[in-house]
Design a protein around this motif. Structure first.
Motif, PDB file in Angstrom:
ATOM      1  N   LEU A   9       5.473   4.634   1.978  1.00 55.09           N
ATOM      2  CA  LEU A   9       5.923   5.872   2.613  1.00 55.09           C
ATOM      3  C   LEU A   9       6.696   5.590   3.889  1.00 55.09           C
ATOM      4  CD1 LEU A   9       2.800   8.173   2.126  1.00 55.09           C
ATOM      5  CD2 LEU A   9       5.014   8.374   0.990  1.00 55.09           C
ATOM      6  N   ARG A  10       6.193   4.647   4.695  1.00 49.01           N
ATOM      7  CA  ARG A  10       6.896   4.298   5.937  1.00 49.01           C
ATOM      8  C   ARG A  10       8.264   3.688   5.633  1.00 49.01           C
ATOM      9  NH1 ARG A  10       1.724   2.190   7.535  1.00 49.01           N
ATOM     10  NH2 ARG A  10       2.567   0.108   7.201  1.00 49.01           N
ATOM     11  N   GLU A  11       8.335   2.824   4.631  1.00 44.57           N
ATOM     12  CA  GLU A  11       9.613   2.197   4.282  1.00 44.57           C
ATOM     13  C   GLU A  11      10.620   3.228   3.778  1.00 44.57           C
ATOM     14  OE1 GLU A  11       9.025  -1.079   1.620  1.00 44.57           O
ATOM     15  OE2 GLU A  11       7.906  -2.225   3.117  1.00 44.57           O
ATOM     16  N   GLU A  12      10.153   4.145   2.948  1.00 47.31           N
ATOM     17  CA  GLU A  12      11.055   5.171   2.423  1.00 47.31           C
ATOM     18  C   GLU A  12      11.528   6.095   3.541  1.00 47.31           C
ATOM     19  OE1 GLU A  12       8.675   6.819  -0.700  1.00 47.31           O
ATOM     20  OE2 GLU A  12       9.212   5.216  -2.104  1.00 47.31           O
ATOM     21  N   PHE A  13      10.617   6.470   4.455  1.00 48.77           N
ATOM     22  CA  PHE A  13      11.011   7.290   5.606  1.00 48.77           C
ATOM     23  C   PHE A  13      12.061   6.545   6.426  1.00 48.77           C
ATOM     24  CE2 PHE A  13      10.612   7.773  10.170  1.00 48.77           C
ATOM     25  CZ  PHE A  13      11.007   9.086  10.322  1.00 48.77           C
ATOM     26  N   SER A  14      11.818   5.273   6.680  1.00 46.35           N
ATOM     27  CA  SER A  14      12.726   4.468   7.481  1.00 46.35           C
ATOM     28  C   SER A  14      14.122   4.428   6.862  1.00 46.35           C
ATOM     29  CB  SER A  14      12.171   3.046   7.631  1.00 46.35           C
ATOM     30  OG  SER A  14      13.059   2.247   8.348  1.00 46.35           O
ATOM     31  N   LEU A  15      14.201   4.285   5.557  1.00 46.67           N
ATOM     32  CA  LEU A  15      15.504   4.255   4.878  1.00 46.67           C
ATOM     33  C   LEU A  15      16.242   5.583   5.030  1.00 46.67           C
ATOM     34  CD1 LEU A  15      14.587   2.339   1.589  1.00 46.67           C
ATOM     35  CD2 LEU A  15      15.973   1.499   3.499  1.00 46.67           C
ATOM     36  N   ARG A  16      15.516   6.694   4.868  1.00 44.21           N
ATOM     37  CA  ARG A  16      16.145   8.005   5.036  1.00 44.21           C
ATOM     38  C   ARG A  16      16.616   8.193   6.480  1.00 44.21           C
ATOM     39  NH1 ARG A  16      11.992   9.164   1.518  1.00 44.21           N
ATOM     40  NH2 ARG A  16      10.572   9.818   3.171  1.00 44.21           N
ATOM     41  N   LEU A  17      15.791   7.797   7.429  1.00 40.22           N
ATOM     42  CA  LEU A  17      16.143   7.917   8.837  1.00 40.22           C
ATOM     43  C   LEU A  17      17.398   7.105   9.154  1.00 40.22           C
ATOM     44  CD1 LEU A  17      15.526   8.885  11.715  1.00 40.22           C
ATOM     45  CD2 LEU A  17      14.053   6.867  11.963  1.00 40.22           C
ATOM     46  N   LYS A  18      17.439   5.868   8.713  1.00 39.55           N
ATOM     47  CA  LYS A  18      18.613   5.015   8.965  1.00 39.55           C
ATOM     48  C   LYS A  18      19.876   5.634   8.379  1.00 39.55           C
ATOM     49  CE  LYS A  18      16.036   0.674   8.984  1.00 39.55           C
ATOM     50  NZ  LYS A  18      15.735  -0.537   8.201  1.00 39.55           N
ATOM     51  N   LYS A  19      19.767   6.141   7.164  1.00 35.68           N
ATOM     52  CA  LYS A  19      20.917   6.746   6.494  1.00 35.68           C
ATOM     53  C   LYS A  19      21.453   7.921   7.314  1.00 35.68           C
ATOM     54  CE  LYS A  19      22.129   9.125   2.231  1.00 35.68           C
ATOM     55  NZ  LYS A  19      21.658   9.623   0.943  1.00 35.68           N
ATOM     56  N   GLU A  20      20.552   8.761   7.803  1.00 33.76           N
ATOM     57  CA  GLU A  20      20.985   9.940   8.558  1.00 33.76           C
ATOM     58  C   GLU A  20      21.518   9.564   9.935  1.00 33.76           C
ATOM     59  OE1 GLU A  20      21.453  12.925   7.198  1.00 33.76           O
ATOM     60  OE2 GLU A  20      20.801  11.909   5.382  1.00 33.76           O
ATOM     61  N   LEU A  21      20.922   8.581  10.572  1.00 35.54           N
ATOM     62  CA  LEU A  21      21.434   8.130  11.874  1.00 35.54           C
ATOM     63  C   LEU A  21      22.837   7.560  11.717  1.00 35.54           C
ATOM     64  CD1 LEU A  21      18.204   6.483  13.324  1.00 35.54           C
ATOM     65  CD2 LEU A  21      19.333   8.557  14.184  1.00 35.54           C
ATOM     66  N   GLU A  22      23.050   6.793  10.655  1.00 33.75           N
ATOM     67  CA  GLU A  22      24.384   6.247  10.394  1.00 33.75           C
ATOM     68  C   GLU A  22      25.382   7.361  10.115  1.00 33.75           C
ATOM     69  OE1 GLU A  22      23.529   3.444   7.248  1.00 33.75           O
ATOM     70  OE2 GLU A  22      23.361   1.786   8.678  1.00 33.75           O
ATOM     71  N   ARG A  23      24.945   8.376   9.374  1.00 32.48           N
ATOM     72  CA  ARG A  23      25.820   9.517   9.084  1.00 32.48           C
ATOM     73  C   ARG A  23      26.263  10.196  10.378  1.00 32.48           C
ATOM     74  NH1 ARG A  23      24.951  14.692   9.128  1.00 32.48           N
ATOM     75  NH2 ARG A  23      22.708  14.480   9.230  1.00 32.48           N
ATOM     76  N   MET A  24      25.366  10.227  11.364  1.00 37.53           N
ATOM     77  CA  MET A  24      25.688  10.842  12.655  1.00 37.53           C
ATOM     78  C   MET A  24      26.484   9.910  13.566  1.00 37.53           C
ATOM     79  SD  MET A  24      22.257  12.954  13.619  1.00 37.53           S
ATOM     80  CE  MET A  24      22.938  13.463  15.185  1.00 37.53           C
ATOM     81  N   GLY A  25      26.705   8.690  13.104  1.00 33.80           N
ATOM     82  CA  GLY A  25      27.471   7.739  13.902  1.00 33.80           C
ATOM     83  C   GLY A  25      26.659   7.014  14.957  1.00 33.80           C
ATOM     84  N   LEU A  26      25.336   7.035  14.816  1.00 32.78           N
ATOM     85  CA  LEU A  26      24.480   6.336  15.778  1.00 32.78           C
ATOM     86  C   LEU A  26      24.153   4.940  15.264  1.00 32.78           C
ATOM     87  CD1 LEU A  26      22.153   9.313  16.612  1.00 32.78           C
ATOM     88  CD2 LEU A  26      23.707   8.191  18.192  1.00 32.78           C
ATOM     89  N   PRO A  27      24.186   3.967  16.157  1.00 36.11           N
ATOM     90  CA  PRO A  27      23.928   2.575  15.733  1.00 36.11           C
ATOM     91  C   PRO A  27      22.436   2.336  15.499  1.00 36.11           C
ATOM     92  CG  PRO A  27      24.278   2.651  18.087  1.00 36.11           C
ATOM     93  CD  PRO A  27      24.487   4.045  17.577  1.00 36.11           C
ATOM     94  N   ILE A  28      22.070   2.006  14.273  1.00 34.43           N
ATOM     95  CA  ILE A  28      20.654   1.768  13.989  1.00 34.43           C
ATOM     96  C   ILE A  28      20.177   0.461  14.611  1.00 34.43           C
ATOM     97  CG2 ILE A  28      20.610   3.187  11.913  1.00 34.43           C
ATOM     98  CD1 ILE A  28      20.736   0.591  10.283  1.00 34.43           C
ATOM     99  N   THR A  29      21.102  -0.294  15.160  1.00 30.91           N
ATOM    100  CA  THR A  29      20.736  -1.531  15.851  1.00 30.91           C
ATOM    101  C   THR A  29      20.417  -1.293  17.319  1.00 30.91           C
ATOM    102  OG1 THR A  29      23.076  -1.954  16.276  1.00 30.91           O
ATOM    103  CG2 THR A  29      22.125  -2.978  14.300  1.00 30.91           C
ATOM    104  N   SER A  30      20.489  -0.021  17.762  1.00 32.89           N
ATOM    105  CA  SER A  30      20.228   0.292  19.159  1.00 32.89           C
ATOM    106  C   SER A  30      19.180   1.392  19.313  1.00 32.89           C
ATOM    107  CB  SER A  30      21.522   0.699  19.870  1.00 32.89           C
ATOM    108  OG  SER A  30      21.243   1.024  21.212  1.00 32.89           O
ATOM    109  N   PRO A  31      17.904   1.034  19.173  1.00 32.26           N
ATOM    110  CA  PRO A  31      16.857   2.034  19.379  1.00 32.26           C
ATOM    111  C   PRO A  31      16.926   2.685  20.756  1.00 32.26           C
ATOM    112  CG  PRO A  31      15.937   0.052  18.397  1.00 32.26           C
ATOM    113  CD  PRO A  31      17.360  -0.252  18.770  1.00 32.26           C
ATOM    114  N   THR A  65       0.840  -1.196   0.000  1.00 29.72           N
ATOM    115  CA  THR A  65       0.000   0.000   0.000  1.00 29.72           C
ATOM    116  C   THR A  65       0.874   1.244   0.000  1.00 29.72           C
ATOM    117  OG1 THR A  65      -0.125   0.260   2.394  1.00 29.72           O
ATOM    118  CG2 THR A  65      -1.741  -1.225   1.362  1.00 29.72           C
ATOM    119  N   THR A  66       0.280   2.370  -0.320  1.00 31.14           N
ATOM    120  CA  THR A  66       1.001   3.639  -0.350  1.00 31.14           C
ATOM    121  C   THR A  66       1.580   3.970   1.013  1.00 31.14           C
ATOM    122  OG1 THR A  66      -0.446   4.406  -2.097  1.00 31.14           O
ATOM    123  CG2 THR A  66       0.779   6.077  -0.911  1.00 31.14           C
TER     124      THR A  66
END
Length: 148
Positions: free
Chosen positions: A8-30, A3-4
């Motif tokens: 949208l949620r998947e695309e947001f999640s990918l952008r969020l992960k990319k930016e968190l990684e850029r900041m040096g934050l582990p995406i494996t640690s919410p 569904t749309t």
């Protein structure tokens, strides 16, 4: 078929992960992400479960959280949420500020600091002469584009 909203949620999640990684934050640690976010924005605290939902494309932040998240990640809200518009936001700390004689504020990026004296001189010109200089700059740019 996806569904749309799921897309949208998947695309947001990918952008969020990319930016968190850029900041040096582990995406494996919410838990760590939530703690650092909540420390910076005590009025907008988030739980690790919330971060997990964002990372696994199960949810998108509320507008208030999105605004704080975008500021924290130094990206535009529109880009973070929808993937459109300008990605990066120029922070005040990354800009050179100067105040011309006429009280005109000029803000340019660090890499463009050399234009500040030129802008200050332009601010001293009459409107007629500013238009003349603008025409000259446009001609030079047109010529430059032809040469490339």
């Amino acid at each position: 078929m996806e569904t749309t909203n799921e897309k949208l949620r998947e695309e947001f999640s990918l952008r969020l992960k990319k930016e968190l990684e850029r900041m040096g934050l582990p995406i494996t640690s919410p838990t760590r992400i939530a703690a650092e976010f909540s420390a910076k924005y005590p009025g907008n605290k988030i739980a690790s479960q919330t971060v997990r939902k964002w990372l696994f494309a199960e949810a998108i932040p509320t507008q208030a959280k999105l605004v704080a998240l975008a500021e924290w990640l130094e990206v535009s809200e529109q880009w973070l949420r929808f993937g459109t518009g300008r990605r990066r936001v120029v922070k005040a700390a990354d800009a050179v500020h100067t105040l011309g004689e006429r009280g005109v504020a000029v803000v340019v990026g660090k890499n463009q600091a050399a234009v500040v004296p030129v802008v200050e001189l332009l601010a001293k010109l009459s409107p007629k002469n500013v238009r003349l200089v603008e025409s000259m700059v446009r001609c030079v740019l047109a010529s430059q584009n032809e040469d490339e």
